[in-house]
Design a protein around this motif. Sequence first.
Motif, PDB file in Angstrom:
ATOM      1  N   VAL A  38       0.846  -1.379   0.088  1.00 40.15           N
ATOM      2  CA  VAL A  38      -0.009  -0.028   0.032  1.00 40.15           C
ATOM      3  C   VAL A  38       0.916   1.286  -0.070  1.00 40.15           C
ATOM      4  O   VAL A  38       0.441   2.236  -0.671  1.00 40.15           O
ATOM      5  CB  VAL A  38      -0.910  -0.015   0.972  1.00 40.15           C
ATOM      6  CG1 VAL A  38      -1.666   1.388   1.405  1.00 40.15           C
ATOM      7  CG2 VAL A  38      -2.036  -1.109   1.116  1.00 40.15           C
ATOM      8  N   GLU A  39       2.089   1.279   0.636  1.00 37.37           N
ATOM      9  CA  GLU A  39       2.742   2.420   0.917  1.00 37.37           C
ATOM     10  C   GLU A  39       3.448   2.959  -0.466  1.00 37.37           C
ATOM     11  O   GLU A  39       3.483   4.117  -0.728  1.00 37.37           O
ATOM     12  CB  GLU A  39       3.845   2.241   2.034  1.00 37.37           C
ATOM     13  CG  GLU A  39       4.787   1.225   1.497  1.00 37.37           C
ATOM     14  CD  GLU A  39       5.942   0.804   2.778  1.00 37.37           C
ATOM     15  OE1 GLU A  39       6.467   1.948   3.039  1.00 37.37           O
ATOM     16  OE2 GLU A  39       6.015  -0.201   3.010  1.00 37.37           O
ATOM     17  N   TRP A  40       3.718   1.895  -1.641  1.00 34.37           N
ATOM     18  CA  TRP A  40       4.219   2.566  -2.581  1.00 34.37           C
ATOM     19  C   TRP A  40       3.027   2.593  -3.745  1.00 34.37           C
ATOM     20  O   TRP A  40       3.346   3.440  -4.824  1.00 34.37           O
ATOM     21  CB  TRP A  40       4.973   1.049  -3.246  1.00 34.37           C
ATOM     22  CG  TRP A  40       5.998   0.575  -2.206  1.00 34.37           C
ATOM     23  CD1 TRP A  40       6.038  -0.717  -2.002  1.00 34.37           C
ATOM     24  CD2 TRP A  40       6.800   1.294  -1.638  1.00 34.37           C
ATOM     25  NE1 TRP A  40       7.297  -1.010  -0.937  1.00 34.37           N
ATOM     26  CE2 TRP A  40       7.667   0.270  -0.654  1.00 34.37           C
ATOM     27  CE3 TRP A  40       7.276   2.621  -1.203  1.00 34.37           C
ATOM     28  CZ2 TRP A  40       8.606   0.531   0.353  1.00 34.37           C
ATOM     29  CZ3 TRP A  40       8.330   2.955  -0.235  1.00 34.37           C
ATOM     30  CH2 TRP A  40       8.990   1.841   0.630  1.00 34.37           C
ATOM     31  N   LEU A  41       1.909   2.050  -3.512  1.00 35.52           N
ATOM     32  CA  LEU A  41       0.741   2.240  -4.355  1.00 35.52           C
ATOM     33  C   LEU A  41      -0.013   3.513  -4.180  1.00 35.52           C
ATOM     34  O   LEU A  41      -0.227   4.377  -5.159  1.00 35.52           O
ATOM     35  CB  LEU A  41      -0.210   1.223  -4.415  1.00 35.52           C
ATOM     36  CG  LEU A  41       0.456  -0.164  -4.706  1.00 35.52           C
ATOM     37  CD1 LEU A  41      -0.824  -1.274  -4.191  1.00 35.52           C
ATOM     38  CD2 LEU A  41       0.545  -0.397  -6.140  1.00 35.52           C
ATOM     39  N   ASN A  42      -0.468   4.123  -3.187  1.00 39.67           N
ATOM     40  CA  ASN A  42      -1.039   5.193  -3.022  1.00 39.67           C
ATOM     41  C   ASN A  42      -0.441   6.504  -3.388  1.00 39.67           C
ATOM     42  O   ASN A  42      -1.239   7.305  -4.068  1.00 39.67           O
ATOM     43  CB  ASN A  42      -1.402   5.421  -1.479  1.00 39.67           C
ATOM     44  CG  ASN A  42      -2.562   4.375  -0.955  1.00 39.67           C
ATOM     45  OD1 ASN A  42      -3.456   3.885  -1.862  1.00 39.67           O
ATOM     46  ND2 ASN A  42      -2.435   3.996   0.412  1.00 39.67           N
ATOM     47  N   LYS A  73      -5.276  -0.314   3.863  1.00 37.43           N
ATOM     48  CA  LYS A  73      -4.682  -1.249   4.463  1.00 37.43           C
ATOM     49  C   LYS A  73      -5.476  -2.425   4.873  1.00 37.43           C
ATOM     50  O   LYS A  73      -6.727  -2.119   5.292  1.00 37.43           O
ATOM     51  CB  LYS A  73      -4.053  -0.739   5.885  1.00 37.43           C
ATOM     52  CG  LYS A  73      -3.069   0.400   5.614  1.00 37.43           C
ATOM     53  CD  LYS A  73      -2.438   0.831   6.853  1.00 37.43           C
ATOM     54  CE  LYS A  73      -1.434   1.837   6.651  1.00 37.43           C
ATOM     55  NZ  LYS A  73      -0.739   2.491   7.903  1.00 37.43           N
ATOM     56  N   GLY A  74      -4.877  -3.750   4.957  1.00 39.51           N
ATOM     57  CA  GLY A  74      -5.441  -4.923   5.061  1.00 39.51           C
ATOM     58  C   GLY A  74      -5.743  -5.925   4.053  1.00 39.51           C
ATOM     59  O   GLY A  74      -5.563  -5.345   2.685  1.00 39.51           O
ATOM     60  N   THR A  75      -6.322  -7.073   4.194  1.00 33.52           N
ATOM     61  CA  THR A  75      -6.526  -8.009   3.428  1.00 33.52           C
ATOM     62  C   THR A  75      -7.896  -8.487   3.482  1.00 33.52           C
ATOM     63  O   THR A  75      -8.546  -8.892   4.656  1.00 33.52           O
ATOM     64  CB  THR A  75      -5.521  -9.307   3.440  1.00 33.52           C
ATOM     65  OG1 THR A  75      -4.282  -8.969   3.436  1.00 33.52           O
ATOM     66  CG2 THR A  75      -5.867 -10.098   2.443  1.00 33.52           C
ATOM     67  N   LEU A  76      -8.417  -8.766   2.147  1.00 38.88           N
ATOM     68  CA  LEU A  76     -10.178  -8.987   2.214  1.00 38.88           C
ATOM     69  C   LEU A  76      -9.950 -10.698   2.504  1.00 38.88           C
ATOM     70  O   LEU A  76      -9.071 -11.355   2.134  1.00 38.88           O
ATOM     71  CB  LEU A  76     -10.426  -9.022   0.934  1.00 38.88           C
ATOM     72  CG  LEU A  76     -10.839  -7.377   0.434  1.00 38.88           C
ATOM     73  CD1 LEU A  76     -11.188  -7.296  -0.927  1.00 38.88           C
ATOM     74  CD2 LEU A  76     -11.987  -6.968   1.294  1.00 38.88           C
ATOM     75  N   VAL A  77     -10.776 -11.025   3.666  1.00 43.14           N
ATOM     76  CA  VAL A  77     -10.952 -12.264   4.181  1.00 43.14           C
ATOM     77  C   VAL A  77     -12.451 -12.523   4.147  1.00 43.14           C
ATOM     78  O   VAL A  77     -13.358 -11.793   4.305  1.00 43.14           O
ATOM     79  CB  VAL A  77     -10.322 -12.362   5.366  1.00 43.14           C
ATOM     80  CG1 VAL A  77      -8.816 -12.155   5.266  1.00 43.14           C
ATOM     81  CG2 VAL A  77     -10.994 -11.732   6.587  1.00 43.14           C
TER      82      VAL A  77
END
Length: 767
Positions: A547-551, A563-567
């Motif tokens: 996330v830190e490189w994408l945003n 932030k976080g992963t879909l579960v």
Amino acid sequence: MKTTCYLARTEIQKLFYSPVPWLVLVIYCFQSSLIFTGIWSQLLKNLSLGYDTSAITLRNFSDEMRGGAFQKISNYLYLYIPLITMGIMSRDISSGSIKQLYSSPITNWQIIMGKYLALLVFCLAITAVTGIFCLYAFYSIENVEVGLVLTGLLGMFLLMCAYCAIGLFMSSLTSYSVVAAMLTLGILFILNNVGTVGLDYAIVRDITYWLSLGAKSTYFIFGLISSKNLLYFLLVSGMFLGFTYIKLSSARQSATKMGNFLKYLAVFLGASLTGVISSLPSMQFYLDTTRSKINTLSKASQEVLSSLDEQLTVYTYSNMLDKGSNAHLALPKYVNYDFDRFANYVRFKPDTKIEYEYYYHKTDNEHLEKQYPFLTDEERLEKLKEINDWNFKIIPFASLQHKADLSSENYRFVRMLETRSGKRSFLRVFDDNWVLPFESEITAAIKGLVTTLPTIGFVSGHGERDSRNEFDRGYNRIAEEKAFRYSFINQGFYFADVSLGNAVPDSISILIIAEPRSPLSDTDRKHLDEYIARGGNLLICGEPDQVEWLNPLTGSLGVEFLKGTLVKPGDKSDPTLSILRPTAASKQFSFHMEEMLKSKNDVLVFPAAGALKVSRDHGFSVIPLVTSDSTEGWLELQTTNFVDDAPSFDPATEIKQPYETVVALSRKVNNKEQRIIIAGDADWISNGEILKQRPKIRTANYYLIKAVFYWLSEGKAPIDTRRAPPTDNSLTITKAGWAWHSFLLKWVLPLAIVAFTAVFLLRRKRK
């Protein structure tokens, strides 16, 4: 003409005053009713089970694999006709009445045409019986394809006309009806199999293939009327009627055997030559009677061909040391069938030529390596020639007359398309169940000769997914795997690696940034921002742990990677495996997504996906294409090790709600529509995910792949080969109603013909 009609009426009376034709009609009716009611019963069963029942007319009349009635019935017609034709001439010969005809002022042609017209009346009777079932189809199928059914009836009638002409000639050769019937069956067998004779020799192959009755009527049954096939039936019928004329003439006038032989030969060669000439692409005319024009190229393919103003040559390179299925695709004995694969293209571009080169060169053939590990390539070829009876010329690759650089194709079976000016492109075969290219792949290869294909640029230099990486994380399969049907190079794209250290070239149509694992430098950001500012199309794929490189890349677009992963814990062994369906809004995005939504079982699979937060006030139109499941799923913030730890829902920090995972953004920039796709997963087009199969999960990521890149390329690729959707998808009858209708068709109809026959023959006997 009056005499011919009188003779025809007399022959019709003789024919139908006999019980044989009536018996044949009864048997034919009963057999056809069994076929038809069986197909309809299965159709109603499929409807009740909820199976796909689209294009009912085509499936139930034409498609033999799905129980096509016309295909099945036409396979039995050769058994009925000899029973009718066996006595048409032999009866007169055995009784001596033929001498009375010879002594009367009646010409041979009048005799022949009178008897032939009587046989055609019987063919019309057969067609009328078949027409009863067609009328029921018109009544029971909603939006039935009338043109398709009528064209199929025409094909069956023409086939029977050819059979009758053959039977008439055979009957003129003997005074014994049984012998005439056996001769007719024999010649029908020969004509149905003559297409397999002399296939290694081009001239012989052309004649025997044209003569072969084979599946000529199949084109009509599938709704295509072509001048070649129409003229074929007329020529075959005329040829055997000509043979009959020569036979009758030899009985009236003395002639030597050699003279008669030369006459037969002249008729045969004349019909064959006319047929071969009529088969030339420039001499053919077509009429596609199907509603969806399934026998005709799509509009997109026709537009590509209309742009090709040069002669097109298709060079087929067959490496005879290639693995078995590939080596046999274009053998000389299959060349005519191979021509048929390009028939629709030749139809719109008659000057297209197809050339064949048979060679040998070492290639990746594990079976051959294991079977003959110590033999040279030449010795292996000799073994294969002996085993497969290959009698045609096979030369070393170095000796090919028209060379191409096949090393990049690993010397697999491949076709090279070349224009007169020297432009080239490859058309490949694929390692899947279909092997051969579809229309979309063929048209894509041709399109590369007439226009500049869209180029996909893969950004590299920051740990992104690599278009040449063959491991699970790589994108090699979707980008450049030659044996994969859906790879970019087979669907009408070019691709290239792009470094943001320099300005993005104008030739790049779509830029892909897939999971960068380090930040972009200021120079890289500047060049990316310039590309976006000028309206370049873009695909950004990310993973939850990046996330830190994408945003920083997506912030200016109004998209944030959360932030976080879909579960979603459940029956799946992996709670991070997202099994998703497209949104209803995706229908307006692409017809591909609409097709997927029609299927109940197809799903999108995203391993370890992240969620997106999209702002609607950054000047973009936003279409959410895929969202996470709204029931029992959430964005897991605490658990990061999903191998050793199980996610647990924390209502204080986590919310069970649907999250957007793939979105489409668009806006007007520099008088063009800029198109951007953001995806919260980078594995959905990776090698590992494309190749992976999971039990009870029908992964259909290809729908999304095609939809995304068709939209990003502004409809240029993949080729849109859609046709009008079928509308004959349901029946107007119920299961209860069919029980009565089935009884009427299966039993009452044949028994009605039996009753009519009995009354007719008894009344005739009394008279």
